[in-house]
Design an enzyme around this catalytic site. Structure first.
Site, PDB file in Angstrom:
ATOM      1  N   PHE A   1     -43.002  55.712  35.512  1.00 47.61           N
ATOM      2  CA  PHE A   1     -43.441  57.439  35.511  1.00 47.61           C
ATOM      3  C   PHE A   1     -42.322  57.635  33.917  1.00 47.61           C
ATOM      4  O   PHE A   1     -42.060  58.535  34.102  1.00 47.61           O
ATOM      5  CB  PHE A   1     -42.116  57.859  36.371  1.00 47.61           C
ATOM      6  CG  PHE A   1     -41.067  57.204  36.333  1.00 47.61           C
ATOM      7  CD1 PHE A   1     -39.847  58.349  36.228  1.00 47.61           C
ATOM      8  CD2 PHE A   1     -39.747  56.231  37.175  1.00 47.61           C
ATOM      9  CE1 PHE A   1     -38.540  57.978  35.993  1.00 47.61           C
ATOM     10  CE2 PHE A   1     -38.649  56.025  37.421  1.00 47.61           C
ATOM     11  CZ  PHE A   1     -37.692  56.692  36.373  1.00 47.61           C
TER      12      PHE A   1
ATOM     13  N   LYS B   1     -54.072  53.777  35.202  1.00 46.46           N
ATOM     14  CA  LYS B   1     -53.771  53.813  36.715  1.00 46.46           C
ATOM     15  C   LYS B   1     -51.819  54.391  36.228  1.00 46.46           C
ATOM     16  O   LYS B   1     -51.028  53.339  36.128  1.00 46.46           O
ATOM     17  CB  LYS B   1     -53.017  52.749  37.520  1.00 46.46           C
ATOM     18  CG  LYS B   1     -53.378  53.062  38.616  1.00 46.46           C
ATOM     19  CD  LYS B   1     -52.242  53.662  39.420  1.00 46.46           C
ATOM     20  CE  LYS B   1     -50.911  53.627  39.833  1.00 46.46           C
ATOM     21  NZ  LYS B   1     -49.600  54.605  40.092  1.00 46.46           N
TER      22      LYS B   1
ATOM     23  N   ARG C   1     -45.663  60.005  39.231  1.00 46.50           N
ATOM     24  CA  ARG C   1     -44.562  60.800  40.010  1.00 46.50           C
ATOM     25  C   ARG C   1     -44.829  61.781  38.663  1.00 46.50           C
ATOM     26  O   ARG C   1     -44.715  63.498  38.773  1.00 46.50           O
ATOM     27  CB  ARG C   1     -43.350  60.118  39.339  1.00 46.50           C
ATOM     28  CG  ARG C   1     -43.090  59.387  40.337  1.00 46.50           C
ATOM     29  CD  ARG C   1     -41.552  59.254  41.274  1.00 46.50           C
ATOM     30  NE  ARG C   1     -41.771  57.694  41.782  1.00 46.50           N
ATOM     31  CZ  ARG C   1     -41.978  58.406  43.321  1.00 46.50           C
ATOM     32  NH1 ARG C   1     -42.233  59.700  43.960  1.00 46.50           N
ATOM     33  NH2 ARG C   1     -41.931  57.375  44.148  1.00 46.50           N
TER      34      ARG C   1
ATOM     35  N   SER D   1     -40.997  47.441  37.241  1.00 50.45           N
ATOM     36  CA  SER D   1     -39.353  47.410  37.727  1.00 50.45           C
ATOM     37  C   SER D   1     -39.871  45.974  38.145  1.00 50.45           C
ATOM     38  O   SER D   1     -41.803  45.673  37.884  1.00 50.45           O
ATOM     39  CB  SER D   1     -39.458  48.016  38.739  1.00 50.45           C
ATOM     40  OG  SER D   1     -40.317  48.099  39.817  1.00 50.45           O
TER      41      SER D   1
ATOM     42  N   CYS E   1     -36.214  51.952  29.818  1.00 54.32           N
ATOM     43  CA  CYS E   1     -36.412  50.406  29.619  1.00 54.32           C
ATOM     44  C   CYS E   1     -35.354  50.091  29.076  1.00 54.32           C
ATOM     45  O   CYS E   1     -34.916  48.999  28.696  1.00 54.32           O
ATOM     46  CB  CYS E   1     -37.540  49.502  29.536  1.00 54.32           C
ATOM     47  SG  CYS E   1     -38.365  50.757  28.246  1.00 54.32           S
TER      48      CYS E   1
HETATM   49  P1  NAD Z   1     -42.337  50.559  39.635  1.00 54.62           P
HETATM   50  O1  NAD Z   1     -41.962  49.153  39.404  1.00 54.62           O
HETATM   51  O2  NAD Z   1     -42.046  51.630  40.730  1.00 54.62           O
HETATM   52  O3  NAD Z   1     -44.209  51.147  39.160  1.00 54.62           O
HETATM   53  C1  NAD Z   1     -44.326  51.529  38.325  1.00 54.62           C
HETATM   54  C2  NAD Z   1     -45.940  51.533  38.399  1.00 54.62           C
HETATM   55  O4  NAD Z   1     -46.024  50.161  39.566  1.00 54.62           O
HETATM   56  C3  NAD Z   1     -46.135  51.822  39.016  1.00 54.62           C
HETATM   57  O5  NAD Z   1     -47.631  52.821  38.246  1.00 54.62           O
HETATM   58  C4  NAD Z   1     -46.182  52.383  40.416  1.00 54.62           C
HETATM   59  O6  NAD Z   1     -47.255  52.936  41.132  1.00 54.62           O
HETATM   60  C5  NAD Z   1     -46.970  50.507  40.314  1.00 54.62           C
HETATM   61  N1  NAD Z   1     -46.593  50.850  42.192  1.00 54.62           N
HETATM   62  C6  NAD Z   1     -45.374  51.243  42.961  1.00 54.62           C
HETATM   63  N2  NAD Z   1     -44.915  50.137  43.578  1.00 54.62           N
HETATM   64  C7  NAD Z   1     -46.000  49.610  43.939  1.00 54.62           C
HETATM   65  C8  NAD Z   1     -46.252  48.557  45.099  1.00 54.62           C
HETATM   66  N3  NAD Z   1     -45.215  48.460  46.049  1.00 54.62           N
HETATM   67  N4  NAD Z   1     -47.348  47.887  44.508  1.00 54.62           N
HETATM   68  C9  NAD Z   1     -48.549  47.791  43.646  1.00 54.62           C
HETATM   69  N5  NAD Z   1     -48.254  49.137  42.923  1.00 54.62           N
HETATM   70  C10 NAD Z   1     -46.724  50.259  42.618  1.00 54.62           C
HETATM   71  O7  NAD Z   1     -41.253  51.660  37.800  1.00 54.62           O
HETATM   72  P2  NAD Z   1     -40.624  52.826  38.269  1.00 54.62           P
HETATM   73  O8  NAD Z   1     -40.256  53.498  39.108  1.00 54.62           O
HETATM   74  O9  NAD Z   1     -41.968  53.885  38.092  1.00 54.62           O
HETATM   75  O10 NAD Z   1     -40.611  52.727  36.631  1.00 54.62           O
HETATM   76  C11 NAD Z   1     -39.392  52.537  36.307  1.00 54.62           C
HETATM   77  C12 NAD Z   1     -38.892  50.743  36.156  1.00 54.62           C
HETATM   78  O11 NAD Z   1     -39.586  50.461  35.414  1.00 54.62           O
HETATM   79  C13 NAD Z   1     -37.550  50.582  35.531  1.00 54.62           C
HETATM   80  O12 NAD Z   1     -37.575  48.815  36.382  1.00 54.62           O
HETATM   81  C14 NAD Z   1     -37.759  50.538  34.035  1.00 54.62           C
HETATM   82  O13 NAD Z   1     -36.927  49.170  33.891  1.00 54.62           O
HETATM   83  C15 NAD Z   1     -39.439  49.463  33.836  1.00 54.62           C
HETATM   84  N6  NAD Z   1     -39.391  50.084  32.584  1.00 54.62           N
HETATM   85  C16 NAD Z   1     -39.675  48.936  31.682  1.00 54.62           C
HETATM   86  C17 NAD Z   1     -40.143  48.723  30.390  1.00 54.62           C
HETATM   87  C18 NAD Z   1     -40.524  47.328  29.507  1.00 54.62           C
HETATM   88  O14 NAD Z   1     -41.340  47.792  29.112  1.00 54.62           O
HETATM   89  N7  NAD Z   1     -39.805  46.503  30.608  1.00 54.62           N
HETATM   90  C19 NAD Z   1     -40.648  50.207  30.258  1.00 54.62           C
HETATM   91  C20 NAD Z   1     -40.620  50.617  30.696  1.00 54.62           C
HETATM   92  C21 NAD Z   1     -40.567  50.996  32.305  1.00 54.62           C
END
Ligand code: NAD
Length: 496
Positions: A148, A172, A176, A225, A280
């Site tokens: 998000f 995908k 949010r 995450s 991130c």
């Molecule tokens: P998230 O992991 O909750 O969601 C990411 C994606 O996974 C979304 O599209 C979501 O729909 C999907 N998802 C969520 N739960 C799932 C499940 N149980 N099974 C399968 N798919 C699922 O992350 P978020 O809250 O949207 O974003 C924040 C996180 O992303 C933070 O941990 C941040 O550090 C990380 N992030 C990392 C980078 C990087 O480059 N390393 C960049 C941006 C964000």
């Protein structure tokens, strides 16, 4: 109120399944309804993508490049519209949203030079009369799953390169703040990209799992995450796909005794509290070295007090709300736990209320110190405006502390010493390092990626590693003997 639908085969497509509300983080009011996909929606998009990709891979490199150039122009013209939508759904300020679109534009610009980057190698006479050469081909249908916090920039790390190299891409986005992706789909169509080459399927776990296991998807890029990155990496790898899964972070900024402490504090404040700490490459941990600890705390408190917290739509806002009520409660709980463990709250944003937005997900900038190094408020990713300030005695202890983190996304050192800066970049076990730069996000023609629990897979995102990820190399050895030439075949293994 609008309905946000999938974008399949060049048009908005409604779900037959369930929907979920999209909430304004400043008020928690419902502002739109999102159509959620499932395995059948994914399959519908994949079938369209397979057909579209076969034709797209035959389109000349210069025509693909022209489409990317047109897309760049359309993106620039639509920046205001996309930034407004991001601000409304994500909560970040419009200026911050414009910044992420500009960073996304960089990776699109990298994709406009695909004619250069897809050049292969050629060696004449690897054996007499025999030539050897290599070129890279697209994988087929590839998918991207994004978080998000950067609803424009992170998808742009993926789709321009995937598409320019001849793949069809299914995105995908986060449920949010999904609307920016539909605008991008419309822009690609206006730019002349054939329908089906870029598609958007919305949804949650069901959709993600269907993408990770569909037999006609060749590769999956994920950003989010760490637990979900691990899940996606394991599931899609087990299904035989190429996977890059970028995870969470807990980035440290080390402030050396020879640093300009006021400058370092202002930079750390922008890293810790910009976009409410939901980046991130945010800086949720500062490490003071030597006798500057109290001076740094005073300086960072002064920076935090300058910040105006409010809705992203207000141009006076420095720091917006966090994404959900749960995210707000998590930040407050982690500050509570830090206090209960003897931590000192130098700045306490837990009780902040924004007039007129009493139901919003606001939490003020918060600074905690005097925490033990094994406390979860320090060791875990908070993903909110909570800065932990740790203290060590010397450079070696700082390196040891940063390297003990299970995350390895980004880090920074503030110092006036080239010697320590150079040692830091060499000794630190982190993928992206800033020297007097708090958020060292590589530009679009380099690649972005962390180490340890911040990335699963072999390839970093965008730039040269993105190009490698979305293509596979073929090596050809060729001989064109004259029709009348009779070459003897040998039973021995060929040598030169
Ligand atoms: P998230 O992991 O909750 O969601 C990411 C994606 O996974 C979304 O599209 C979501 O729909 C999907 N998802 C969520 N739960 C799932 C499940 N149980 N099974 C399968 N798919 C699922 O992350 P978020 O809250 O949207 O974003 C924040 C996180 O992303 C933070 O941990 C941040 O550090 C990380 N992030 C990392 C980078 C990087 O480059 N390393 C960049 C941006 C964000």
């Amino acid at each position: 109120m609008t309905d946000v639908k999938h974008w399949i085969d060049g048009r908005e497509t409604a779900s037959t399944g369930s929907t979920q509300p999209i909430l304004d983080p400043s008020t928690n009011e419902e502002i739109a309804t999102l159509h959620l996909g499932d395995a059948s929606t994914v399959d519908q998009a994949v079938q369209v993508a397979r057909t579209a990709q076969r034709e797209w891979a035959q389109v000349s490199l210069s025509k693909r490049t022209q489409i990317m150039y047109r897309m760049r122009q359309l993106l620039i013209e639509a920046t205001g519209e996309i930034a407004e939508v991001i601000s409304r759904e994500h909560g970040k300020t419009v200026a911050d949203a414009k910044g992420e679109i500009a960073r996304g534009q960089e990776t699109l610009e990298f994709a406009t030079s695909i004619t250069q980057d897809l050049k292969g190698g050629f060696s004449e006479n690897v054996s007499t009369g025999v030539d050897g050469y290599t070129f890279r081909q697209p994988l087929g249908v590839v998918a991207g799953i994004t978080p998000f916090n950067f609803p424009a920039m992170v998808p742009f790390w993926m789709h321009p390169i995937a598409i320019a190299t001849g793949n069809a891409f299914i995105l995908k986005p986060s449920e949010r703040d999904p609307s920016a992706s539909n605008i991008v789909a419309r822009l690609y169509q206006e730019a002349g990209l054939p329908d089906g080459v870029f598609q958007v399927v919305h949804g949650g776990k069901d959709t993600v799992d269907a993408l990770c296991t569909h037999e006609d998807i060749a590769a999956v890029s994920f950003v989010g995450s760490t637990p979900i990155a691990q899940h996606v990496h394991a599931t899609a790898s087990a299904a035989g796909k190429r996977v890059q899964a970028l995870g969470g972070a807990n980035n440290h900024a080390v402030v050396m005794p020879d640093a300009n402490v006021e400058f370092a504090a202002s930079q750390v404040a922008s890293g810790a509290f910009g976009s409410a700490g939901e980046r991130c490459m945010a800086v949720p941990v500062a490490v003071t070295v030597g006798d500057i600890h109290e001076q740094f705390l005073e300086a960072i408190a002064a920076e935090a007090e300058k910040l105006t917290v409010g809705p992203g739509s207000d141009p006076a806002t420095d720091m917006p709300p966090v994404i959900t009520k749960d995210a707000r409660e998590r930040v407050i709980r982690m500050a509570d736990e830090a206090e209960q463990a003897g931590g000192r709250l130098v700045v306490d944003g837990r009780g902040l209320v924004v007039d007129g937005y009493e139901n919003g997900n606001f939490v003020g900038p918060t600074v905690v110190t005097d925490l033990p190094a094994d406390h979860p408020t320090y060791t875990e990713e908070v993903f909110g405006p909570l800065l932990v300030v740790m203290h060590v005695n010397n450079f070696d202890e700082a390196v040891e502390l940063v390297n003990s983190s299970r995350f390895g996304n980004g880090t920074a050192i503030f110092t006036g010493s080239g010697h320590y800066a150079r040692r830091y970049q060499e000794e630190i076990e982190v993928g992206m390092v800033g020297i007097n730069v708090p958020i060292p996000t590589p530009v679009g023609y380099y690649s972005f990626g962390g180490w340890k629990d911040s990335l699963f897979g072999e390839h970093h995102a965008h730039g040269p590693e993105g190009l490698e990820f979305y293509t596979k190399q073929k090596a050809v050895t060729s001989r064109w003997p004259h029709q009348e030439e009779h070459l003897e075949a040998s039973m021995s293994f060929p040598t030169h």
